[in-house]
Design a protein around this motif. Structure first.
Motif, short mmCIF file in Angstrom:
data_model
loop_
_atom_site.label_atom_id
_atom_site.label_comp_id
_atom_site.label_asym_id
_atom_site.label_seq_id
_atom_site.Cartn_x
_atom_site.Cartn_y
_atom_site.Cartn_z
N ALA A 374 25.32 55.94 23.80
CA ALA A 374 25.93 57.18 24.25
C ALA A 374 25.48 57.54 25.66
O ALA A 374 26.30 57.94 26.51
CB ALA A 374 25.59 58.31 23.28
N ARG A 375 24.18 57.39 25.93
CA ARG A 375 23.70 57.70 27.28
C ARG A 375 24.28 56.72 28.30
O ARG A 375 24.60 57.11 29.43
CB ARG A 375 22.17 57.68 27.32
CG ARG A 375 21.53 58.83 26.54
CD ARG A 375 20.07 59.03 26.92
NE ARG A 375 19.25 57.87 26.59
CZ ARG A 375 18.69 57.67 25.42
NH1 ARG A 375 18.87 58.55 24.45
NH2 ARG A 375 17.94 56.60 25.20
N ALA A 376 24.41 55.46 27.91
CA ALA A 376 25.03 54.49 28.82
C ALA A 376 26.50 54.82 29.06
O ALA A 376 26.99 54.75 30.20
CB ALA A 376 24.89 53.08 28.26
N TYR A 377 27.22 55.18 28.00
CA TYR A 377 28.62 55.57 28.15
C TYR A 377 28.77 56.74 29.12
O TYR A 377 29.69 56.78 29.94
CB TYR A 377 29.20 55.98 26.79
CG TYR A 377 29.41 54.88 25.79
CD1 TYR A 377 29.58 53.55 26.17
CD2 TYR A 377 29.46 55.18 24.42
CE1 TYR A 377 29.77 52.56 25.23
CE2 TYR A 377 29.66 54.18 23.47
CZ TYR A 377 29.81 52.87 23.87
OH TYR A 377 30.01 51.89 22.94
N LEU A 378 27.87 57.72 29.01
CA LEU A 378 27.97 58.92 29.84
C LEU A 378 27.54 58.68 31.27
O LEU A 378 28.13 59.22 32.22
CB LEU A 378 27.12 60.04 29.23
CG LEU A 378 27.57 60.56 27.86
CD1 LEU A 378 26.51 61.48 27.27
CD2 LEU A 378 28.90 61.28 27.96
N ASP A 379 26.48 57.85 31.46
CA ASP A 379 25.89 57.69 32.79
C ASP A 379 26.41 56.47 33.54
O ASP A 379 26.16 56.34 34.74
CB ASP A 379 24.37 57.57 32.67
CG ASP A 379 23.72 58.81 32.09
OD1 ASP A 379 24.36 59.89 32.15
OD2 ASP A 379 22.59 58.71 31.57
#
Length: 401
Positions: A374-379
């Motif tokens: 999720a953090r990779a998707y967002l960032d």
């Protein structure tokens, strides 16, 4: 910043409360998998096998994300990586999945020749082409970042990841030192194609909430409620489980067909450790053997899995040794898992799919895995470390197959 092609609010919702599964598109959309190949796989350190797969004077071609990479090792023993692309007219030098041996590698298109250090050795009609020694020095293969860790080979195709020792963090070296992973050897191998997204296999691996439902053989040798999670200091996730009293290892009858590894003591003789080295290596360490799963996404709903069983060399050389006691147990268990993952894949593809809440205390490492994505998707990039926090508080949980 290049965020994934997913609704931002839907991704952020996965991190709220006890957490949920990812949005539907993360498991079903080709555009998301294309993004993962570039950002997660090419942007991270991907396991491509064991160091023994690339002996001296050998080249091996592997796929990493969207890239094809050549692993090379010369007589000096140094592992090198290069893009699998000839510097002349860009023909691949080796088909992906194949190997070759010898001092030199010749391009099958126009016969440009390279040595095992990636240097251009000679070309046909060199004088007529104007390629003298100075020009040849600038026409070597383009290097790729490679590293060895405890006998495993990793590739960072983009070159953007931190060095592997920082990517994984310092604690794994200490944790695995007694297992001497660098000296164990492959004694068994199965390859599976699973009809499910690669992340569903990882999510399933990270919990034993399902074990009492679909794994009767496993529950006879280890309680689904045993063990706990580790606090990660790098891009890895996992924990351990305990063997039941009277059980020597994970096998169909609980008996071991090999002695424990020579340097293990105390709890190490009773625990089985389960780790994901992000993104694609699942590492299961037993008192007497190690099992690995190396994942390669083939499509949003299909994953190739190479599963290997590794033992110390003196165990493999012993009279009468047969790895079947370990291989058969996990082949049964793997196939139970693959069927479950395929069932989840069909569910997430349904119009009725809505991400449901994860179970605190049972699926917290699943939350950690989802949180990294999720953090990779967002960032638009992998985070620096796997967080063990949910809304700011450390959690414990059981992990399983």
């Amino acid at each position: 910043m290049n965020p994934a092609p997913l609704d931002r609010a839907a991704v952020e919702a996965c991190l709220a409360g006890s957490g949920t599964m990812l949005p539907q598109g993360a498991y079903t959309d080709q555009a998301v998998l294309d993004w993962e190949r570039k950002v997660v796989f090419a942007g991270g350190w991907v396991c491509v096998g064991r160091a023994g797969d690339v002996p001296a004077r050998t080249r091996r071609a592997v796929g990493v994300g969207d890239d094809a990479v050549l692993l090379m090792r010369d007589d000096d023993g140094v592992l090198r990586g290069f893009y699998n692309t000839c510097r002349h007219r860009a023909h691949e030098l080796l088909p992906c999945g194949t190997s070759s041996t010898g001092r030199f590698l010749t391009c099958p298109y126009h016969s440009w020749v390279y040595d095992n250090a990636g240097r251009l050795h000679k070309v046909p009609y060199a004088e007529a082409s104007g390629i003298d020694d100075a020009a040849r020095d600038g026409l070597g293969l383009v290097p790729v970042a490679v590293a060895e860790w405890h006998g495993f080979v990793f590739v960072n195709a983009s070159g953007s990841a931190p060095p592997l020792h920082r990517y994984l963090g310092p604690s794994l070296d200490t944790r695995f030192a007694p297992y001497e992973l660098e000296r164990i050897e492959v004694a068994g191998r199965h390859e599976y194609v699973v009809e499910a997204n690669w992340k569903l296999l990882v999510e399933n691996y990270q919990e034993c909430y399902h074990c009492s439902t679909i794994h009767p053989e496993l529950c006879r040798v280890s309680s689904p409620d045993s063990g706990g999670s580790f606090e990660p200091d790098g891009l890895w996730i996992g924990g351990d489980m305990e063997l039941l009293d009277g059980v020597a290892t994970m096998s169909l009858d609980g008996r071991a067909g090999a002695p424990p590894m020579r340097a293990l003591t105390g709890r190490q003789l009773r625990d089985v450790v389960y780790l994901q080295l992000f993104p694609n290596l699942l590492l299961s360490v037993h008192p007497d053997y190690v099992m690995t799963h190396v994942l390669e996404p083939l499509a949003p709903d299909r994953t190739n899995v190479v599963c290997e069983w590794l033992f110390p060399p003196e165990t493999i050389a012993a009279d009468g040794f047969d790895p079947a006691y370990a291989v058969d147990f996990w082949d049964v268990t793997n196939r139970q898992d693959w069927a479950a993952c395929a069932g989840v894949q069909r569910g997430v593809a349904s119009r009725g799919y809505r991400p449901g809440p994860l179970s605190p205390g049972h699926e917290d490492t699943v939350f950690q895995t989802i949180a990294v994505l999720a953090r990779a998707y967002l960032d638009g990039a992998l985070p620096a470390v796997t967080s063990s926090d949910r809304n700011g508080s450390h959690v414990r949980q059981q992990t399983g197959t």
